[in-house]
Design a protein around this motif. Structure first.
Motif, short mmCIF file in Angstrom:
data_model
loop_
_atom_site.label_atom_id
_atom_site.label_comp_id
_atom_site.label_asym_id
_atom_site.label_seq_id
_atom_site.Cartn_x
_atom_site.Cartn_y
_atom_site.Cartn_z
N GLY A 38 -27.18 -25.02 -1.73
CA GLY A 38 -26.70 -23.75 -2.18
C GLY A 38 -27.71 -22.57 -2.27
N LYS A 39 -27.26 -21.41 -2.29
CA LYS A 39 -28.07 -20.24 -2.24
C LYS A 39 -27.44 -19.16 -3.47
CE LYS A 39 -29.26 -20.12 2.48
NZ LYS A 39 -29.80 -19.25 3.52
N PHE A 40 -28.28 -18.69 -4.44
CA PHE A 40 -27.56 -18.19 -5.57
C PHE A 40 -28.62 -16.80 -5.84
CE2 PHE A 40 -27.77 -22.75 -5.97
CZ PHE A 40 -26.36 -22.88 -6.43
N ASN A 41 -27.74 -16.02 -6.13
CA ASN A 41 -28.35 -14.43 -6.70
C ASN A 41 -28.38 -14.48 -8.04
OD1 ASN A 41 -29.18 -13.04 -4.34
ND2 ASN A 41 -26.99 -12.96 -3.71
N ALA A 42 -29.46 -14.68 -8.82
CA ALA A 42 -29.69 -14.91 -10.42
C ALA A 42 -30.22 -13.38 -10.73
CB ALA A 42 -30.08 -16.23 -10.72
N GLY A 43 -29.45 -12.55 -10.90
CA GLY A 43 -30.27 -11.20 -11.15
C GLY A 43 -31.19 -10.90 -10.07
N PRO A 44 -32.59 -10.80 -10.52
CA PRO A 44 -33.65 -10.42 -9.72
C PRO A 44 -34.13 -11.35 -8.96
CG PRO A 44 -34.47 -10.31 -11.67
CD PRO A 44 -32.81 -10.58 -12.17
N VAL A 45 -33.72 -12.67 -9.19
CA VAL A 45 -34.30 -13.99 -8.40
C VAL A 45 -33.22 -14.52 -7.73
CG1 VAL A 45 -35.18 -16.25 -9.22
CG2 VAL A 45 -35.64 -14.42 -10.82
N PHE A 46 -33.82 -14.98 -6.56
CA PHE A 46 -32.97 -15.29 -5.49
C PHE A 46 -33.39 -16.89 -5.46
CE2 PHE A 46 -32.29 -16.76 -1.13
CZ PHE A 46 -30.90 -16.66 -1.04
N ILE A 47 -32.32 -17.93 -5.76
CA ILE A 47 -32.40 -19.38 -5.60
C ILE A 47 -31.95 -20.03 -4.41
CG2 ILE A 47 -32.38 -21.57 -7.09
CD1 ILE A 47 -32.36 -19.52 -9.51
N GLN A 48 -32.69 -20.78 -3.97
CA GLN A 48 -31.99 -21.61 -3.02
C GLN A 48 -32.60 -23.19 -2.92
OE1 GLN A 48 -32.81 -20.25 1.10
NE2 GLN A 48 -34.95 -19.41 0.69
N SER A 49 -31.58 -24.11 -2.52
CA SER A 49 -32.07 -25.44 -2.87
C SER A 49 -31.04 -26.39 -2.21
CB SER A 49 -31.70 -25.73 -4.61
OG SER A 49 -30.49 -25.72 -4.91
N GLU A 50 -31.52 -27.46 -2.16
CA GLU A 50 -30.71 -28.59 -1.27
C GLU A 50 -31.05 -29.98 -1.81
OE1 GLU A 50 -29.88 -28.41 2.73
OE2 GLU A 50 -30.23 -30.40 3.04
N ILE A 51 -30.42 -30.96 -1.92
CA ILE A 51 -30.71 -32.48 -2.42
C ILE A 51 -29.87 -33.23 -1.40
CG2 ILE A 51 -28.92 -32.28 -4.26
CD1 ILE A 51 -30.75 -34.47 -5.73
N ASP A 52 -30.52 -34.20 -0.86
CA ASP A 52 -30.07 -35.16 -0.03
C ASP A 52 -30.07 -36.69 -0.23
OD1 ASP A 52 -29.57 -32.79 2.04
OD2 ASP A 52 -31.76 -32.90 2.09
N PHE A 53 -29.17 -37.37 0.11
CA PHE A 53 -29.19 -38.88 -0.25
C PHE A 53 -28.73 -39.46 1.13
CE2 PHE A 53 -28.02 -36.66 -3.83
CZ PHE A 53 -28.41 -37.08 -4.81
N PHE A 54 -29.64 -40.37 1.43
CA PHE A 54 -29.35 -41.49 2.78
C PHE A 54 -29.32 -42.90 2.28
CE2 PHE A 54 -32.05 -37.77 4.29
CZ PHE A 54 -31.41 -37.54 5.48
N GLY A 55 -28.62 -43.63 3.12
CA GLY A 55 -28.48 -45.10 2.89
C GLY A 55 -27.88 -45.59 4.24
N GLY A 56 -28.07 -47.10 4.30
CA GLY A 56 -27.39 -47.73 5.64
C GLY A 56 -28.30 -48.72 6.00
N ASP A 57 -27.77 -49.02 7.35
CA ASP A 57 -28.53 -50.22 7.82
C ASP A 57 -29.88 -49.55 8.88
OD1 ASP A 57 -29.52 -52.41 9.30
OD2 ASP A 57 -27.73 -52.98 10.10
N ALA A 58 -31.01 -49.98 8.63
CA ALA A 58 -32.10 -49.33 9.61
C ALA A 58 -32.56 -50.68 10.56
CB ALA A 58 -33.09 -48.92 8.61
N GLY A 59 -31.88 -51.49 10.71
CA GLY A 59 -32.34 -52.30 11.85
C GLY A 59 -32.96 -53.58 11.31
N GLN A 60 -33.76 -54.15 12.09
CA GLN A 60 -34.21 -55.66 11.32
C GLN A 60 -35.74 -55.48 11.97
OE1 GLN A 60 -32.35 -59.01 13.36
NE2 GLN A 60 -30.74 -58.77 11.60
N VAL A 61 -36.49 -56.33 10.88
CA VAL A 61 -38.03 -56.68 11.10
C VAL A 61 -38.13 -58.06 10.98
CG1 VAL A 61 -40.27 -56.39 10.39
CG2 VAL A 61 -38.68 -54.41 10.34
N ALA A 62 -38.43 -58.82 12.09
CA ALA A 62 -38.63 -60.29 12.10
C ALA A 62 -37.51 -60.97 11.63
CB ALA A 62 -40.00 -60.73 11.24
N GLY A 63 -36.29 -60.60 12.14
CA GLY A 63 -35.14 -61.09 11.52
C GLY A 63 -34.61 -60.50 10.37
N THR A 64 -35.40 -59.86 9.44
CA THR A 64 -34.75 -59.59 8.21
C THR A 64 -34.18 -58.14 8.09
OG1 THR A 64 -36.66 -60.57 7.14
CG2 THR A 64 -35.63 -58.93 5.66
#
Length: 383
Positions: A211-237
């Motif tokens: 999001g990006k916001f105009n809060a009076g004289p202040v301009f605010i921008q932000s982002e939050i991200d979430f990841f998950g899932g299967d990233a492969g294997q290491v030594a069969g794990t």
């Protein structure tokens, strides 16, 4: 006869629009390795000629292309047919095609198919350049649907395909703009864990809010991200791919010439010992996101950190960071920038993702200063 020859040329010019840029840069790096007592100096020039165009085929139909010619370091001949004494003189055979896509718009639906760049949110967590399809639907809250064929792995069969699916919903008013996006990177055959392929070629999902916001004289921008899932294997794990990261940026113009801002960044660490690994992006990161190198060349320095800002060690240690920055407009031709960042790993434990190099960063301070000078119309000198 002259008019017959000239008329098609005029029509062609109406349908084709060209743009581009030429840049020549010089770099100098001084590095010192305290562990091995090695002092390294690097200095070089590079250049890039970029040409892009749009061909209007019919109402609502167009073709876009962009190519980079001689994007290379000076003195590097390279390329077939350019070896030996004449290599550097001919500039090598370097040419890349970044964009090659067709756009079709009919009513409230637009379709883009071909090689393209797609950024979701603020282009941090989802940043991919590749071949695929993007569909836009104009509603009260515009919807974007994305599909990339990320890798056929040398074959047109479906056995080892890697694909990326994504979607985004946008909403904006006079005071703010925001979006919610999600992505899923799927690979039919999951390989062993490898950092370079992690966010692209395994079964990983992403959910983000920006999001990006105009809060009076202040301009605010932000982002939050979430990841998950299967990233492969290491030594069969089986290894779980995870990520929680976000930032907030607040800036305020002090007067017409001076703007002051501050940023805070956070990313959680994950440990292979717990069968988890940190993910920071989905896609190949083509557009680049390096807020730690604030200034005219924001995305062109890769020397300051071993990994991205959300994983500065490159080993899944996460980050806690803050940055203050300032922009000063001296006059119509000259802009100055300055920034200071301090960062620490979110968890600096050794043996995080690498038994020999984990947790090798205690903290870092990064200073930046830049100048952007309008030398002539459409011509800038920056440092």
């Amino acid at each position: 006869t002259i008019l017959a020859v000239a008329a098609p040329v005029v029509i062609a010019e109406d349908r084709l629009s060209l743009s581009g840029s030429m840049r020549v840069r010089g770099f100098s790096f001084q590095e010192y390795d305290f562990d091995d007592d090695v002092d390294t100096t690097k200095a070089f020039f590079d250049q890039r000629l970029r040409i892009g165009g749009k061909l209007s085929i019919a109402e609502g139909v167009s073709i876009t292309f962009r190519t980079d010619i001689t994007e290379k370091t000076w003195g590097d001949g390279g390329g077939p047919g350019n070896a030996g004494y004449y290599g550097a003189g001919r500039g090598g055979s370097t040419q890349q095609w970044d964009r090659a896509h067709i756009d079709i718009t009919k009513g409230m639906v637009s379709v883009r198919a071909g090689q393209q760049l797609v950024l979701l949110g603020q282009g941090i967590a989802f940043d991919n350049q590749g071949t695929g399809i993007k569909v836009g639907i104009k509603t009260g809250a515009p919807i974007t649907l994305v599909y990339f064929r990320d890798n056929t792995l040398g074959s047109t069969s479906n056995s080892d395909d890697a694909d990326i699916y994504a979607a985004q919903i946008d909403h904006k008013t006079d005071n703010y703009s925001a979006n919610i996006f999600a992505g899923y990177a799927h690979k039919t055959q999951v390989d062993d864990y490898a950092t370079s392929d992690l966010a692209r070629n395994n079964n990983v999902y992403l959910v983000g809010v920006s999001g990006k916001f105009n809060a009076g004289p202040v301009f605010i921008q932000s982002e939050i991200d979430f990841f998950g899932g299967d990233a492969g294997q290491v030594a069969g794990t089986d290894i779980d791919g995870k990520g929680i990261q976000g930032y907030v940026d607040a800036s305020m113009p002090i007067n017409e010439m001076f703007t002051l801002g501050g940023q805070f960044f956070y990313a959680k660490s994950y440990d292979l010992d717990d069968d988890e690994v940190q993910i920071t992006k989905m896609g190949n990161g083509f557009n680049g996101w390096q807020p730690e190198t604030y200034g005219p060349f924001t995305t062109d320095f890769g020397e300051a950190l071993d990994g991205s800002l959300y994983d500065p060690t490159g080993e899944g240690n996460g980050v806690i960071a803050g940055q203050l920055y300032a922009n000063f407009k001296v006059n119509d031709e000259t802009d100055l920038t300055a920034a200071f960042m301090y960062l620490v790993p979110e968890d600096d434990k050794a043996n995080n993702n690498d038994s020999t190099a984990g947790g090798n960063l205690d903290s870092a301070m990064i200073f930046n200063a830049g100048v952007d000078y309008q030398l002539m119309a459409n011509t800038k000198l920056a440092a």
